[in-house]
Design a protein around this motif. Structure first.
Motif, PDB file in Angstrom:
ATOM      1  N   SER A   1      -0.231  -4.644  61.846  1.00 48.83           N
ATOM      2  CA  SER A   1      -1.612  -4.698  61.359  1.00 48.83           C
ATOM      3  C   SER A   1      -2.334  -3.372  61.557  1.00 48.83           C
ATOM      4  CB  SER A   1      -2.376  -5.811  62.070  1.00 48.83           C
ATOM      5  OG  SER A   1      -2.397  -5.584  63.474  1.00 48.83           O
ATOM      6  N   THR A   2      -1.819  -2.538  62.474  1.00 42.19           N
ATOM      7  CA  THR A   2      -2.461  -1.244  62.743  1.00 42.19           C
ATOM      8  C   THR A   2      -2.327  -0.271  61.579  1.00 42.19           C
ATOM      9  OG1 THR A   2      -0.437  -0.678  63.964  1.00 42.19           O
ATOM     10  CG2 THR A   2      -2.368  -1.326  65.260  1.00 42.19           C
ATOM     11  N   VAL A   3      -1.586  -0.665  60.520  1.00 40.42           N
ATOM     12  CA  VAL A   3      -1.558   0.173  59.323  1.00 40.42           C
ATOM     13  C   VAL A   3      -2.972   0.370  58.789  1.00 40.42           C
ATOM     14  CG1 VAL A   3      -1.213  -1.782  57.763  1.00 40.42           C
ATOM     15  CG2 VAL A   3      -0.459   0.492  57.057  1.00 40.42           C
ATOM     16  N   GLY A   4      -3.853  -0.570  59.098  1.00 40.04           N
ATOM     17  CA  GLY A   4      -5.236  -0.457  58.665  1.00 40.04           C
ATOM     18  C   GLY A   4      -6.002   0.679  59.312  1.00 40.04           C
ATOM     19  N   ASN A   5      -5.411   1.296  60.360  1.00 40.36           N
ATOM     20  CA  ASN A   5      -6.061   2.439  61.008  1.00 40.36           C
ATOM     21  C   ASN A   5      -6.051   3.684  60.130  1.00 40.36           C
ATOM     22  OD1 ASN A   5      -6.395   0.835  63.262  1.00 40.36           O
ATOM     23  ND2 ASN A   5      -4.630   1.671  64.361  1.00 40.36           N
ATOM     24  N   LEU A   6      -5.137   3.719  59.140  1.00 38.47           N
ATOM     25  CA  LEU A   6      -4.958   4.929  58.316  1.00 38.47           C
ATOM     26  C   LEU A   6      -5.964   4.908  57.166  1.00 38.47           C
ATOM     27  CD1 LEU A   6      -1.050   4.994  58.237  1.00 38.47           C
ATOM     28  CD2 LEU A   6      -2.604   5.935  59.948  1.00 38.47           C
ATOM     29  N   VAL A   7      -7.218   5.021  57.509  1.00 34.09           N
ATOM     30  CA  VAL A   7      -8.294   4.842  56.529  1.00 34.09           C
ATOM     31  C   VAL A   7      -8.392   6.007  55.543  1.00 34.09           C
ATOM     32  CG1 VAL A   7      -9.647   3.327  58.001  1.00 34.09           C
ATOM     33  CG2 VAL A   7      -9.957   5.805  58.173  1.00 34.09           C
ATOM     34  N   ARG A   8      -7.770   7.144  55.849  1.00 36.09           N
ATOM     35  CA  ARG A   8      -7.810   8.293  54.936  1.00 36.09           C
ATOM     36  C   ARG A   8      -6.600   8.348  54.022  1.00 36.09           C
ATOM     37  NH1 ARG A   8     -10.009  13.374  58.659  1.00 36.09           N
ATOM     38  NH2 ARG A   8     -11.895  12.348  59.413  1.00 36.09           N
ATOM     39  N   LEU A   9      -5.688   7.411  54.189  1.00 29.95           N
ATOM     40  CA  LEU A   9      -4.419   7.453  53.468  1.00 29.95           C
ATOM     41  C   LEU A   9      -4.633   7.284  51.965  1.00 29.95           C
ATOM     42  CD1 LEU A   9      -1.547   7.749  54.610  1.00 29.95           C
ATOM     43  CD2 LEU A   9      -1.284   5.282  54.347  1.00 29.95           C
ATOM     44  N   SER A  10      -3.988   8.157  51.184  1.00 29.47           N
ATOM     45  CA  SER A  10      -4.038   8.029  49.728  1.00 29.47           C
ATOM     46  C   SER A  10      -2.667   7.729  49.137  1.00 29.47           C
ATOM     47  CB  SER A  10      -4.591   9.314  49.088  1.00 29.47           C
ATOM     48  OG  SER A  10      -3.697  10.395  49.284  1.00 29.47           O
ATOM     49  N   GLN A  11      -1.613   7.922  49.923  1.00 22.68           N
ATOM     50  CA  GLN A  11      -0.258   7.725  49.414  1.00 22.68           C
ATOM     51  C   GLN A  11       0.599   7.140  50.527  1.00 22.68           C
ATOM     52  OE1 GLN A  11       1.438  11.307  47.891  1.00 22.68           O
ATOM     53  NE2 GLN A  11       3.353  10.384  47.278  1.00 22.68           N
ATOM     54  N   LEU A  12       1.135   5.938  50.291  1.00 22.39           N
ATOM     55  CA  LEU A  12       1.957   5.258  51.300  1.00 22.39           C
ATOM     56  C   LEU A  12       3.262   4.818  50.657  1.00 22.39           C
ATOM     57  CD1 LEU A  12       2.437   4.077  54.087  1.00 22.39           C
ATOM     58  CD2 LEU A  12       1.143   2.038  53.403  1.00 22.39           C
TER      59      LEU A  12
END
Length: 632
Positions: A65-76
């Motif tokens: 669930s901590t994937v939600g920490n990457l709030v600046r992510l544009s490409q995953l």
């Protein structure tokens, strides 16, 4: 450190947890390696990440669930791994995502509605090749700028959501191999820029919407193996039987000539023409079939003729500015960058007010040789026109906002990537996720041979590619091969002393460069033939000429030659789909594989005088292809 790129190597082991100490990272690319184990939790705390690429490894475990920490992510990119468990709803907190690729894993459960609350998700959402269940959430309609939506090869059920019609920028829709049912919603008529639709292998019912025949941009549709019935559309893509798949729908019929071999739909005759209509039903079919047979012959002949450069080529080229290019590439965003080399980088983009995706090659003019590469490609594009060469749409030669020189070429976007991506897939539990059948390999190599034959024998003066390899062979939507990247190409001159010699000016790649170039010999068509031979052997074995397997043999040619012919099956690509029938497998080996291997060995002979000309090679491969097609 802000960027860390170890992608496309052979790194094994696990990802060290200490990578989480690099708190300033904006880009982390360790994709296309052999990494295994779980993704460290520390990775999900790198809150400055803009790009995260972990694809094509053997990473396991769940997405936390901590994937939600990457709030600046544009490409995953987490695709092509062995991840399991549910897709966490917390991905919805990554509100800047432009592209999300979770395909080719073992993810299960429902698709979380929160994924469709990411307004920026415009470049693509790929959840294909997993074990997802349940209906497609109605919230999908919120992604009005979504360009690519792929949920194929899952266990999804329920109706096609009508809200999907609100995704008016959708260009590719892939939902094949699920358990979807119901009809195609009328709302899909709003998808006017769609280019590719694949709804095959579901349980869809009703009629094929007539509005599909009105879509001018649609050039591929596959609705096979459903329960459709009634008349198929008569216009648009449905006028080209090669771009439409209808198999497995026993209730379909045609209102016009039987292009697809379907029954003619029953019609209500008018009072005056009732008797004439009945008469036509008796007489017309054989006449139409004869006429279509004639057309097929004409088309076949036309396809075999040489493609000549258009006199109005320059006039048809659109003019684009530097401003157009930076907008199309999102200011040269890493998200849009497909590849990067010494002389240029290639970006995927879409020009404002245009619907088609394009590939934009931006030249690094500060690097030595890049300007020469630009002018070489322009010269090649000016003098060539062939269905198996990558075509340019336009170019841009101007200055940027700082008054620095700027040069770029805009190409057609090749949706299926490069041949290199297909013959070197990642392996999961003993089976390749992307497979090339023998028929596809024969067709691809025939296309490449046809392109070289055109360059060597139908141009005046002849042209040498000088860097033929799988990564420079691109594949269109229908898997048609296009040879590209002519930055190292040379035109042969008939004037004495003008042909370049030695390695000066040869920009080839180790493993594919003809050995005589290293001994100071002149550039010749034989050099391309050598590269073609290596490419053919690589496509049949899935072994690169620089792989460790070739170490003892010193070259891919010798590696294959040592096994030919008695032990050739030992070196073939183990993931080429086999024949179930033993007799058919033996015939396939004798009639197609052995002749192709023989051609590859002849073309990659060390001495140029021992290699055949590409015209003869092309004729042999076309004969193999025709014989293969006749057995289908």
């Amino acid at each position: 450190m802000e960027q860390l790129n170890f992608g496309r190597n052979q790194i094994s082991g696990s990802i060290p947890a200490e990578i989480g100490n690099l708190v300033n990272l904006t880009l982390l690319d360790i994709g296309q390696n052999m990494l295994s184990g779980k993704i460290p939790l520390t990775v999900w705390n790198l809150s400055n990440l803009v790009v995260l690429k972990l694809s094509m490894n053997k990473l396991s475990g769940q997405i936390p669930s901590t994937v939600g920490n990457l709030v600046r992510l544009s490409q995953l990119y987490l695709d092509d791994n062995e991840l399991s468990g549910n897709i966490p709803a917390y991905i919805g907190q990554c509100q800047r995502l432009l592209i999300l690729n979770l395909s080719v894993n073992y993810l299960d459960g429902y698709i979380p509605r929160e994924l469709f609350s990411i307004p920026s998700l415009s470049l693509g959402l790929d959840l294909s090749n997993n074990n997802l269940i349940g209906p497609i959430p109605q919230e999908v309609g919120k992604l009005i700028t979504l360009g690519i939506f792929n949920v194929s090869n899952n266990k999804l059920s329920g109706d096609l959501p009508s809200e999907l019609g609100q995704c008016v920028q959708l260009q590719s829709l892939q939902m094949e191999s699920n358990m979807l049912n119901g009809i195609i919603p009328q709302s899909f008529s709003a998808l006017k820029v769609i280019q590719k639709i694949d709804l095959s292998a579901n349980s869809l019912t009703g009629q094929v919407p007539q509005f599909f025949g009105n879509f001018s941009s649609l050039h591929y549709i596959n609705i096979s193996y459903n329960k459709f019935e009634g008349p198929i559309p008569a216009g648009g893509v449905f006028t080209n039987f090669k771009e439409v798949s209808l198999e497995g729908n026993t209730g379909l019929c045609e209102t016009a000539a039987a292009i697809f071999g379907l029954p003619i739909c029953p019609t209500e005759s008018t009072r005056k023409g009732k008797m004439n209509a009945r008469l036509l039903l008796i007489i017309a079919p054989p006449v139409i079939i004869a006429f279509l047979s004639f057309l097929c012959v004409v088309v076949t002949i036309m396809k075999g003729t040489k493609a000549q450069p258009s006199e109005s080529f320059k006039e048809t080229m659109k003019r684009v500015s530097y401003g157009n290019v930076i907008k199309a590439t999102n200011w040269f965003s890493l998200v849009n960058r497909i590849s990067s080399g010494h002389t240029a980088s290639v970006y995927i983009g879409r020009f404002e007010f245009e619907t088609d995706l394009v590939a934009i090659k931006v030249f690094h003019l500060h690097e030595q040789g890049s300007k020469k590469s630009f002018f070489t490609e322009c010269e090649v594009l000016k003098h060539t026109r062939h269905r198996n060469l990558v075509q340019a749409i336009t170019l841009c030669s101007t200055v940027d906002f700082d008054n620095n020189e700027f040069k770029a070429i805009v190409y057609e976007f090749m949706a299926n990537g490069s041949l290199d991506m297909w013959i070197h897939p990642r392996i999961h539990q003993g089976s390749a996720r992307r497979l090339l059948s023998l028929g596809q390999r024969i067709s691809i190599v025939a296309d490449v041979a046809s392109a070289l034959d055109y360059l060597h024998n139908q141009l005046t003066p002849p042209m040498i590619h000088c860097d033929l390899k799988p990564s420079n062979v691109l594949l269109d939507y229908d898997m048609t091969s296009r040879v590209g990247d002519f930055g190292s190409a040379k035109f042969l001159s008939s004037s004495p002393g003008t042909t370049p010699e030695g390695l000066a000016g040869v920009g080839g790649t180790i493993g594919y460069i003809a050995p005589e170039y290293g001994m100071g010999c002149k550039i010749s068509t034989g050099g391309d033939v050598y590269s073609f031979g290596v490419l053919l052997l690589e496509m049949l074995t899935a072994v690169r000429p620089t792989d460790a397997l070739c170490g003892n043999a010193l070259s891919l040619h010798k590696y294959v030659d040592q096994a030919f012919p008695e032990r050739i099956s030992e070196v073939l690509d183990p993931h080429m789909p086999p024949e179930e029938d033993e007799v058919a497998a033996s015939l396939r080996m004798q009639n197609y594989i052995m002749p192709l291997v023989s051609i590859g060995l002849m073309c990659s002979m060390e001495s140029p005088k021992d290699r055949p000309g590409i015209h003869d090679v092309c004729a042999k491969i076309v004969a193999i292809k025709e014989a293969f097609v006749e057995t289908l």
